[in-house]
Design an enzyme around this catalytic site. Structure first.
Site, mmCIF file in Angstrom:
data_model
loop_
_atom_site.group_PDB
_atom_site.id
_atom_site.type_symbol
_atom_site.label_atom_id
_atom_site.label_comp_id
_atom_site.label_asym_id
_atom_site.label_seq_id
_atom_site.Cartn_x
_atom_site.Cartn_y
_atom_site.Cartn_z
ATOM 1 N N SER A 186 0.833 -1.238 -0.022
ATOM 2 C CA SER A 186 -0.051 0.099 0.100
ATOM 3 C C SER A 186 0.909 1.473 -0.136
ATOM 4 C CB SER A 186 -1.044 -0.017 1.247
ATOM 5 O OG SER A 186 -1.433 1.392 1.255
ATOM 6 N N HIS A 224 -1.723 -1.355 -3.977
ATOM 7 C CA HIS A 224 -2.715 -0.977 -3.447
ATOM 8 C C HIS A 224 -2.489 0.599 -3.224
ATOM 9 C CE1 HIS A 224 -5.998 -1.600 -0.799
ATOM 10 N NE2 HIS A 224 -5.628 -0.395 0.052
ATOM 11 N N ASP A 278 -4.627 3.743 -1.780
ATOM 12 C CA ASP A 278 -5.829 4.445 -0.923
ATOM 13 C C ASP A 278 -6.064 5.724 -1.325
ATOM 14 O OD1 ASP A 278 -6.068 2.379 1.176
ATOM 15 O OD2 ASP A 278 -3.928 2.586 1.418
ATOM 16 N N MET A 317 -8.757 8.678 -0.224
ATOM 17 C CA MET A 317 -9.565 9.201 0.645
ATOM 18 C C MET A 317 -9.879 10.639 0.359
ATOM 19 S SD MET A 317 -7.107 8.091 3.804
ATOM 20 C CE MET A 317 -6.332 6.488 3.962
ATOM 21 N N HIS A 375 -8.422 1.215 -3.520
ATOM 22 C CA HIS A 375 -9.431 1.292 -2.388
ATOM 23 C C HIS A 375 -10.037 2.693 -2.287
ATOM 24 C CE1 HIS A 375 -9.373 0.333 2.383
ATOM 25 N NE2 HIS A 375 -10.746 0.865 1.714
ATOM 26 N N MET A 387 -11.864 5.136 -0.369
ATOM 27 C CA MET A 387 -12.870 5.433 0.995
ATOM 28 C C MET A 387 -13.467 6.855 0.691
ATOM 29 S SD MET A 387 -9.512 4.245 3.279
ATOM 30 C CE MET A 387 -8.348 3.721 1.829
ATOM 31 N N MET A 417 -11.357 -4.860 6.603
ATOM 32 C CA MET A 417 -10.400 -4.010 7.101
ATOM 33 C C MET A 417 -10.363 -4.341 8.377
ATOM 34 S SD MET A 417 -9.662 -1.367 5.186
ATOM 35 C CE MET A 417 -8.731 -0.396 6.222
ATOM 36 N N GLY A 423 -8.500 4.837 7.009
ATOM 37 C CA GLY A 423 -8.159 6.538 7.368
ATOM 38 C C GLY A 423 -6.634 6.744 7.437
ATOM 39 N N PHE A 424 -5.975 5.779 8.038
ATOM 40 C CA PHE A 424 -4.561 5.851 8.359
ATOM 41 C C PHE A 424 -3.874 4.870 8.402
ATOM 42 C CE2 PHE A 424 -7.296 9.089 10.530
ATOM 43 C CZ PHE A 424 -6.607 9.969 10.112
ATOM 44 N N GLY A 425 -2.370 4.910 7.990
ATOM 45 C CA GLY A 425 -1.611 3.822 7.849
ATOM 46 C C GLY A 425 -1.082 3.624 9.472
ATOM 47 N N GLY A 426 -0.214 2.521 9.786
ATOM 48 C CA GLY A 426 0.348 2.318 10.870
ATOM 49 C C GLY A 426 -0.470 2.079 12.169
ATOM 50 N N ASP A 465 -6.597 -5.802 4.887
ATOM 51 C CA ASP A 465 -6.038 -4.450 4.996
ATOM 52 C C ASP A 465 -6.125 -3.926 6.399
ATOM 53 O OD1 ASP A 465 -5.034 -1.871 4.250
ATOM 54 O OD2 ASP A 465 -6.642 -1.376 3.187
ATOM 55 N N GLY A 501 -2.726 -3.147 9.432
ATOM 56 C CA GLY A 501 -1.915 -3.771 10.510
ATOM 57 C C GLY A 501 -1.165 -5.229 10.262
ATOM 58 N N SER A 536 2.931 0.099 6.098
ATOM 59 C CA SER A 536 3.916 0.809 7.096
ATOM 60 C C SER A 536 4.836 -0.496 6.982
ATOM 61 C CB SER A 536 3.529 1.111 8.413
ATOM 62 O OG SER A 536 2.664 0.168 8.950
HETATM 63 C C1 DX5 Z 1 -5.825 2.382 5.800
HETATM 64 C C2 DX5 Z 1 -5.522 1.807 4.295
HETATM 65 C C3 DX5 Z 1 -4.578 0.949 4.274
HETATM 66 C C4 DX5 Z 1 -3.066 1.511 5.000
HETATM 67 C C5 DX5 Z 1 -2.736 0.276 5.723
HETATM 68 O O1 DX5 Z 1 -7.065 3.273 5.741
HETATM 69 O O2 DX5 Z 1 -6.796 1.339 3.835
HETATM 70 O O3 DX5 Z 1 -4.320 0.493 3.104
HETATM 71 O O4 DX5 Z 1 -2.144 1.797 3.874
HETATM 72 O O5 DX5 Z 1 -1.485 0.768 6.518
HETATM 73 P P1 DX5 Z 1 -0.991 -0.200 7.326
HETATM 74 O O6 DX5 Z 1 -0.471 -1.636 6.654
HETATM 75 O O7 DX5 Z 1 0.300 0.514 7.893
HETATM 76 O O8 DX5 Z 1 -1.776 -0.632 8.526
HETATM 77 ZN ZN ZN Z 2 -6.495 0.325 1.825
#
Ligand code: DX5
Ligand code: ZN
Length: 228
Positions: A10, A35, A37, A39, A68, A70, A139, A144-147, A177, A179, A200
């Site tokens: 991603s 992937h 994202d 948003m 993806h 969102m 999900m 909304g956020f990575g990590g 998708d 964590g 991440s």
């Molecule tokens: C979050 C995204 C994910 C994100 C995952 O809303 O849909 O695709 O990049 O990030 P990690 O792998 O760091 O959880």
């Molecule tokens: Zn995603």
């Protein structure tokens, strides 16, 4: 049964100033789908990118681009993603008022349709549309956020989806998708995930190739012990 697992990097956690290099590194490490994202700041509390970036990515990789969405009003943007070169489009169950129509629209534009569900949405709500789908995305964090930290009950949802696929005699792919990292990848594979989105865990620390290779090795190992 042999399970084919694929690593789906991603780009959300990549260095956007060097996007082509980041994607190339993830591909060298074994990533087979990219992937993306998208948003909108309404459906999720963050803003990222849209069709122009997909168009640029299309020029630098031949891997499938897995978008993806969102976003609210996905129908309004599906033609633009098709024109930009997107291959797969996932829309959120929670954001689509007429989900069946949206899935049809994605297919009519020559892209592979998928539906995403948030952590609190039950898998069984998708039963009516499962025969229309190329993939279903579970999900395992709130979007909304990575990590963010992996939500453990996602594993039960992955297993339920695999069970439904078998019972209904369908072939859609199961994607996860959020964590997905070294400490969770074996568990998601064991629960039924085949398309493993990782942001991440791939792009942090500036060593995407090595990270991707290690994650994929761990996923394949889990898939093999599942099959044994
Ligand atoms: C979050 C995204 C994910 C994100 C995952 O809303 O849909 O695709 O990049 O990030 P990690 O792998 O760091 O959880
Ligand atoms: Zn995603």
């Amino acid at each position: 049964m042999r399970i084919l697992v694929e690593l789906v990097p991603s780009i959300l956690s990549s260095d956007f100033a060097h996007l082509a290099d980041e994607v190339a590194a993830a591909e060298r490490g074994g990533g087979t789908v990219i992937h993306v994202d998208v948003m909108d700041g309404h459906f999720v509390p963050n803003i990222t990118l849209g069709p122009p970036v997909v168009k640029s990515l299309r020029k630098v990789t031949s891997l499938p681009l897995d978008c993806h969405l969102m976003i609210e009003n996905a129908d309004d943007f599906i033609p633009a993603f098709a024109d930009a070169g997107a291959n797969w489009i996932s829309v959120h169950y929670e954001a689509c008022r007429h989900l069946h129509r949206t899935i049809q629209l994605i297919s009519q534009h020559g892209m592979k349709p998928g539906v995403v569900i948030n952590p609190a949405t039950p898998v069984d709500l998708l039963i009516p549309v499962l025969p229309m789908l190329h993939h279903v995305l579970i999900m395992s964090v709130n979007p909304g956020f990575g990590g963010q930290e992996f939500i453990p009950y996602s594993l039960t949802k992955l297993s339920r989806l695999r069970e439904l696929r078998q019972q209904m005699g369908l072939k859609f792919r199961i994607e996860v998708d959020g964590g997905v990292a070294h400490d969770t990848i074996a568990a998601v594979v064991e629960a039924g995930a085949e398309l493993l989105v990782a942001g991440s865990a791939v792009f942090s620390s500036g060593r995407a190739e090595q990270n991707a290779r290690e994650l994929l090795a761990a996923a394949r190992k889990a898939a093999e012990s599942n099959a044994a």
